[in-house]
Design a protein around this motif. Structure first.
Motif, PDB file in Angstrom:
ATOM      1  N   PRO A  60       0.766  -1.279   0.243  1.00 22.17           N
ATOM      2  CA  PRO A  60      -0.021   0.042  -0.063  1.00 22.17           C
ATOM      3  C   PRO A  60       0.831   1.350  -0.208  1.00 22.17           C
ATOM      4  CG  PRO A  60       0.194  -0.838   2.199  1.00 22.17           C
ATOM      5  CD  PRO A  60       0.876  -1.938   1.370  1.00 22.17           C
ATOM      6  N   LEU A  61       2.047   1.114   0.229  1.00 20.20           N
ATOM      7  CA  LEU A  61       2.896   2.278   0.299  1.00 20.20           C
ATOM      8  C   LEU A  61       4.212   2.374  -0.221  1.00 20.20           C
ATOM      9  CD1 LEU A  61       3.448   5.210   1.928  1.00 20.20           C
ATOM     10  CD2 LEU A  61       4.516   3.902   3.429  1.00 20.20           C
TER      11      LEU A  61
ATOM     12  N   GLY B 272      -4.006   3.689  -1.443  1.00 23.91           N
ATOM     13  CA  GLY B 272      -5.600   3.516  -1.114  1.00 23.91           C
ATOM     14  C   GLY B 272      -5.848   1.958  -1.753  1.00 23.91           C
ATOM     15  N   ASP B 273      -4.962   1.356  -2.247  1.00 25.61           N
ATOM     16  CA  ASP B 273      -5.217  -0.133  -2.594  1.00 25.61           C
ATOM     17  C   ASP B 273      -4.711  -0.939  -1.784  1.00 25.61           C
ATOM     18  OD1 ASP B 273      -5.710  -2.246  -4.148  1.00 25.61           O
ATOM     19  OD2 ASP B 273      -4.702  -1.840  -5.882  1.00 25.61           O
TER      20      ASP B 273
END
Length: 361
Positions: free
Chosen positions: A190-191, A198-199
């Motif tokens: 996610p990062l 946001g996924d």
């Protein structure tokens, strides 16, 4: 400990990696100062000057004529690094090259053949200067674990991880045998450097495992794609020795034949809870002895920023003949040699042997 004198550096390149150095010079004006930046175009130079308040030039000759720095940082794409490094060394200028100093083995050998004998090149490998690793290295060098025999690391990638393994083991330039494999598995990611996506959909990410046989001492390398940023993958470091073991910040060792004891590395981190001294790392201690002292106390810098600022300051001291070489080209060549062997072993599915190279001296 880094010198407290102000270090003046010039820089060739204006990409995102170079901005780390410019940002630290802005944050530590008494300790670091950028004398100028070489950019390819005048328009890019205007952007750099507007953002960082640093003069820019189109050539290294103009940079050096404006104000002679202690050394020049080469922060350009990998294939260009050897070319710029050669030009600066030919002009008698000390260099701090970004990692790695050349993209492949042929490039390493060629660069060493051209500039290795001059002793003018350091490389910006900062991981052993990160506070936690510097404290661990001090404990190991003090003989707390006896003779270090193996390092297991799951943290950063390739030459950075190899530099930690070699440094913590204290091994030199002897031949090695490298065996590596890569495995894909689903993992949410996610990062990234671009921020939160946001996924949370799992992606197929690769984990590389490698063993490095130094002939009596061993390294185990474990890295998952984007492990630096992914909050779902932690970091882990194990150093085993003849008298004990270090696991992250915990140490167990024998103090006599029947008495194993445990101790911990302890950070004095201010600004937490009701501490009003400001957010800062003061020092790291082990059994009541300070094993790492922040050379930029009061700055509030992150661990990685402290390490980058430290190697810049140490390079300045070295260039002024006020301190030892922080990370010579030979060390960088050896670390990248082994990281290239890891990648080759993954590609071929076979062990790869590295030989003793010219930089071994």
């Amino acid at each position: 400990m880094a010198s407290t004198a102000q270090t003046r550096f010039g820089m060739v390149g204006s990409g995102w990696r170079g901005e780390f150095f410019l940002r630290l010079a802005r944050l530590l004006p008494g300790r670091l100062r950028a004398t100028g930046v070489v950019t390819r175009t005048e328009s890019r130079g205007a952007e750099v000057t507007a953002e960082w308040g640093v003069p820019t030039f189109r050539t290294t000759a103009e940079l050096l004529a404006h104000e002679r720095p202690d050394f020049v940082i080469v922060s350009v794409p990998w294939p260009v690094t050897p070319e710029v490094t050669r030009d600066l060394v030919a002009a008698g200028v000390p260099v701090l090259a970004e990692t790695p100093p050349a993209p492949d083995l042929a490039g390493l050998r060629s660069l060493w053949s051209d500039v290795g004998g001059g002793g003018l090149v350091q490389v910006a490998e900062q991981y052993l200067l990160m506070p936690g690793h510097a404290a661990r290295l001090e404990v190991i060098r003090a003989g707390v674990l006896g003779e270090p025999t193996s390092v297991q690391i799951s943290s950063t990638h390739l030459y950075h991880a190899v530099s930690l393994i070699r440094g913590l083991l204290g091994v030199g330039y002897d031949p090695t045998e490298v065996s590596a494999r890569a495995f894909a598995a689903p993992l949410a990611n996610p990062l990234s450097p671009d921020g939160w996506s946001g996924d949370a959909t799992p992606q197929q990410l690769s984990t590389t495992l490698a063993t490095i046989d130094f002939g009596g001492r061993m390294g185990l390398y474990d890295f998952t794609d984007n492990q630096w940023w992914n909050p779902l993958r932690s970091r882990r470091l194990v150093v085993r020795g003849s008298l004990g073991e270090l696991v992250d910040d915990r140490v167990v060792r024998l103090v006599d034949p029947t008495t194993p004891v445990e101790s911990s590395l302890v950070r004095r981190q201010t600004g937490v809870d009701l501490n009003l001294e400001g957010l800062d790392l003061k020092h790291i201690s082990f059994d009541g002895r300070v094993v790492y002292r922040n050379p930029f106390v009061g700055s509030g810098l992150s661990d990685d920023d402290l390490a980058v600022a430290d190697i810049v300051a140490r390079t300045g001291a070295w260039a002024r003949e006020e301190g030892p070489a922080p990370y010579p080209l030979a060390e960088a060549c050896q670390d990248h040699l082994i990281s290239l062997a890891i990648e080759e072993s993954v590609r071929t599915g076979r062990p790869v042997h590295t030989a003793k190279e010219a930089w071994a001296g």
